[in-house]
Design a protein around this motif. Structure first.
Motif, PDB file in Angstrom:
ATOM      1  N   LEU A  13       1.203  -0.950  -0.189  1.00 43.96           N
ATOM      2  CA  LEU A  13       0.603   0.432  -0.532  1.00 43.96           C
ATOM      3  C   LEU A  13       0.700   1.444  -0.197  1.00 43.96           C
ATOM      4  N   LYS A  14       2.209   1.803   0.744  1.00 45.48           N
ATOM      5  CA  LYS A  14       2.664   2.640   1.319  1.00 45.48           C
ATOM      6  C   LYS A  14       3.298   2.436  -0.620  1.00 45.48           C
ATOM      7  N   ASN A  15       3.707   1.685  -1.511  1.00 45.84           N
ATOM      8  CA  ASN A  15       4.373   1.637  -3.027  1.00 45.84           C
ATOM      9  C   ASN A  15       3.548   2.200  -3.858  1.00 45.84           C
ATOM     10  N   GLU A  16       2.230   2.098  -3.248  1.00 51.63           N
ATOM     11  CA  GLU A  16       1.166   2.549  -4.346  1.00 51.63           C
ATOM     12  C   GLU A  16       0.495   4.057  -3.978  1.00 51.63           C
ATOM     13  N   GLY A  17       1.541   4.228  -2.912  1.00 54.76           N
ATOM     14  CA  GLY A  17       1.912   5.944  -2.631  1.00 54.76           C
ATOM     15  C   GLY A  17       1.134   6.725  -1.337  1.00 54.76           C
ATOM     16  N   HIS A  18       0.564   5.484  -0.678  1.00 56.29           N
ATOM     17  CA  HIS A  18      -0.252   6.127   0.528  1.00 56.29           C
ATOM     18  C   HIS A  18       0.940   5.907   1.695  1.00 56.29           C
ATOM     19  N   ASP A  19       0.746   6.976   2.358  1.00 55.72           N
ATOM     20  CA  ASP A  19       1.460   6.679   3.735  1.00 55.72           C
ATOM     21  C   ASP A  19       0.683   5.959   4.347  1.00 55.72           C
ATOM     22  N   VAL A  20       1.319   5.097   5.282  1.00 54.44           N
ATOM     23  CA  VAL A  20       0.339   3.636   6.458  1.00 54.44           C
ATOM     24  C   VAL A  20       1.914   4.375   7.483  1.00 54.44           C
ATOM     25  N   ILE A  21       0.648   4.078   8.486  1.00 53.25           N
ATOM     26  CA  ILE A  21       1.144   4.632  10.220  1.00 53.25           C
ATOM     27  C   ILE A  21       0.538   3.501  10.268  1.00 53.25           C
ATOM     28  N   LEU A  22       0.979   2.286  10.972  1.00 51.86           N
ATOM     29  CA  LEU A  22       0.814   1.492  12.585  1.00 51.86           C
ATOM     30  C   LEU A  22       0.763   1.532  13.617  1.00 51.86           C
ATOM     31  N   VAL A  23      -0.219   0.935  14.473  1.00 56.02           N
ATOM     32  CA  VAL A  23      -0.951   1.149  15.603  1.00 56.02           C
ATOM     33  C   VAL A  23      -0.931  -0.129  15.986  1.00 56.02           C
ATOM     34  N   THR A  24       0.095  -0.273  16.390  1.00 57.04           N
ATOM     35  CA  THR A  24      -0.105  -2.280  16.998  1.00 57.04           C
ATOM     36  C   THR A  24      -0.478  -1.745  19.276  1.00 57.04           C
ATOM     37  N   SER A  25      -0.661  -3.123  19.002  1.00 62.25           N
ATOM     38  CA  SER A  25      -0.911  -3.995  20.685  1.00 62.25           C
ATOM     39  C   SER A  25       0.534  -5.132  19.999  1.00 62.25           C
ATOM     40  N   GLY A  26      -0.130  -5.955  21.705  1.00 61.00           N
ATOM     41  CA  GLY A  26       0.604  -7.247  21.475  1.00 61.00           C
ATOM     42  C   GLY A  26       1.994  -7.097  23.071  1.00 61.00           C
ATOM     43  N   ALA A  27       2.805  -5.932  22.836  1.00 61.92           N
ATOM     44  CA  ALA A  27       4.052  -6.012  24.040  1.00 61.92           C
ATOM     45  C   ALA A  27       3.686  -6.870  25.275  1.00 61.92           C
ATOM     46  N   ILE A  28       3.009  -6.590  25.675  1.00 61.28           N
ATOM     47  CA  ILE A  28       2.238  -7.140  27.479  1.00 61.28           C
ATOM     48  C   ILE A  28       1.810  -8.525  26.632  1.00 61.28           C
ATOM     49  N   MET A  29       1.039  -8.588  25.968  1.00 60.31           N
ATOM     50  CA  MET A  29       1.501 -10.936  26.290  1.00 60.31           C
ATOM     51  C   MET A  29       2.417 -11.699  25.167  1.00 60.31           C
ATOM     52  N   VAL A  30       3.027 -10.579  24.667  1.00 62.33           N
ATOM     53  CA  VAL A  30       4.408 -10.997  23.815  1.00 62.33           C
ATOM     54  C   VAL A  30       5.756 -11.478  25.311  1.00 62.33           C
ATOM     55  N   GLY A  31       5.130 -10.039  25.724  1.00 65.02           N
ATOM     56  CA  GLY A  31       6.766 -10.051  27.449  1.00 65.02           C
ATOM     57  C   GLY A  31       6.162 -11.264  28.357  1.00 65.02           C
ATOM     58  N   ALA A  32       4.645 -10.791  28.639  1.00 68.24           N
ATOM     59  CA  ALA A  32       4.311 -12.222  29.625  1.00 68.24           C
ATOM     60  C   ALA A  32       4.512 -13.706  28.492  1.00 68.24           C
ATOM     61  N   HIS A  33       4.591 -14.170  27.915  1.00 63.14           N
ATOM     62  CA  HIS A  33       4.944 -14.985  27.486  1.00 63.14           C
ATOM     63  C   HIS A  33       6.078 -15.903  27.325  1.00 63.14           C
ATOM     64  N   LYS A  34       7.074 -15.026  26.941  1.00 60.75           N
ATOM     65  CA  LYS A  34       8.394 -14.886  26.879  1.00 60.75           C
ATOM     66  C   LYS A  34       9.077 -14.947  27.942  1.00 60.75           C
ATOM     67  N   ILE A  35       8.586 -14.316  29.474  1.00 58.63           N
ATOM     68  CA  ILE A  35       8.569 -14.720  30.869  1.00 58.63           C
ATOM     69  C   ILE A  35       8.630 -15.994  31.827  1.00 58.63           C
ATOM     70  N   GLY A  36       7.199 -16.624  31.181  1.00 49.64           N
ATOM     71  CA  GLY A  36       6.697 -17.546  31.195  1.00 49.64           C
ATOM     72  C   GLY A  36       5.505 -17.352  32.287  1.00 49.64           C
ATOM     73  N   TRP A  37       5.293 -16.650  31.808  1.00 53.07           N
ATOM     74  CA  TRP A  37       4.028 -15.640  33.186  1.00 53.07           C
ATOM     75  C   TRP A  37       2.596 -16.756  32.612  1.00 53.07           C
ATOM     76  N   GLY A  38       2.156 -17.139  30.906  1.00 52.00           N
ATOM     77  CA  GLY A  38       1.336 -17.730  31.048  1.00 52.00           C
ATOM     78  C   GLY A  38      -0.258 -17.241  30.657  1.00 52.00           C
ATOM     79  N   LYS A  39       0.517 -15.662  30.863  1.00 53.36           N
ATOM     80  CA  LYS A  39      -1.232 -15.076  31.237  1.00 53.36           C
ATOM     81  C   LYS A  39      -0.841 -13.833  31.336  1.00 53.36           C
ATOM     82  N   ARG A  40      -1.876 -12.961  30.549  1.00 58.80           N
ATOM     83  CA  ARG A  40      -1.837 -11.690  30.970  1.00 58.80           C
ATOM     84  C   ARG A  40      -1.135 -10.560  32.906  1.00 58.80           C
TER      85      ARG A  40
END
Length: 260
Positions: free
Chosen positions: A38-65
């Motif tokens: 979409l950027k290559n088609e000429g759009h300016d693209v901004i991504l807002v993402t969630s997920g950091a807490i869940m990814v970190g919790a999994h990496k630590i081994g907590w199993g849940k949020r």
């Protein structure tokens, strides 16, 4: 979508993470490819993402949020590194440069800091980079936290003067009633009067997510103040962005007042 040059795309935790907190790499790779396209088609693209807490919790081994603020902050600090590393790797494969911005409410509501953020967005987009935005959960407290990235995505759309905000999650759009209770409820394709549909809103559908339809409608109301249309749709298949780009109706389009 060709009439909308600058687009903000928000992806929720349930869109890019599995229920156990692991990243869905296949889906992230598709998002990187499609957003780059979409950027290559000429759009300016901004991504807002969630997920950091869940990814970190999994990496630590907590199993849940984690339930505590300290736990969330620690998980976010670890998960944000992992999340950004994966994004950067996949976007780089398709020739895109990424940039990370971590925001909190005090930054976006302070005039001087807000103007600095706007200037940063403008400069990044001039370089054709794809800014990747998340809330700065590692330092956020109740006083400065947005609490959900639906709201943050609308704020970002306003800050960068976007032409369109697309919110992707496990929700397909706005229904006449809660489809989990009323399976016969129909999807509403276009909304022009926000007040008339707020009663159809429900809570978060997933354990790992923090936003439901209520937060998404709040995001719509924020974007509407700057006449920015919003599409709420399912992020199950990233190719939905191509469908929207090609002019197909997907999810629910909110055009409140004199939308762009």
């Amino acid at each position: 979508m060709n009439a909308w040059k600058r687009i903000v795309v928000k992806v929720g935790t349930s869109t890019i993470c599995r229920s156990d907190g692991t990243l869905n790499l296949r889906k992230i790779e598709r998002f990187a490819r499609i957003l780059t396209d979409l950027k290559n088609e000429g759009h300016d693209v901004i991504l807002v993402t969630s997920g950091a807490i869940m990814v970190g919790a999994h990496k630590i081994g907590w199993g849940k949020r984690p339930a505590t603020i300290a736990g969330k902050q620690a998980a976010a600090a670890i998960g944000q590194c992992e999340l950004m590393s994966i994004y950067d790797r996949y976007f780089m494969e398709y020739g895109s440069t990424t940039a990370q911005l971590l925001l909190t409410k005090d930054v976006t509501e302070n005039e001087e800091a807000r103007n600095n953020v706007i200037a940063t967005f403008q400069e990044l987009l001039k370089t054709h980079a794809i800014p990747i935005i998340n809330e700065n959960d590692s330092i956020a407290t109740e006083e400065i936290v947005y609490g959900d990235n639906d709201t943050l995505s609308a704020v970002v759309a306003c800050l960068c003067d976007a032409d369109l905000l697309i919110i992707l999650s496990d929700i397909e759009g706005l229904y006449e009633a809660d489809p989990s209770i009323h399976p016969e409820a129909r999807l509403i394709p276009v909304v022009h009067d926000l007040d008339a549909v707020i009663k159809a809103a429900g809570g978060s559908h997933t354990e790992n997510g923090t936003g439901g339809m209520v937060t998404k409608l709040h995001a719509v109301s924020i974007a509407a103040k700057q006449h920015i249309p919003v599409i709420i749709a399912s992020g199950e298949d990233p190719h939905i962005l191509y469908d929207i780009s090609d002019g197909h109706q997907r999810g629910t389009l909110f055009e409140i007042g004199d939308a762009k």
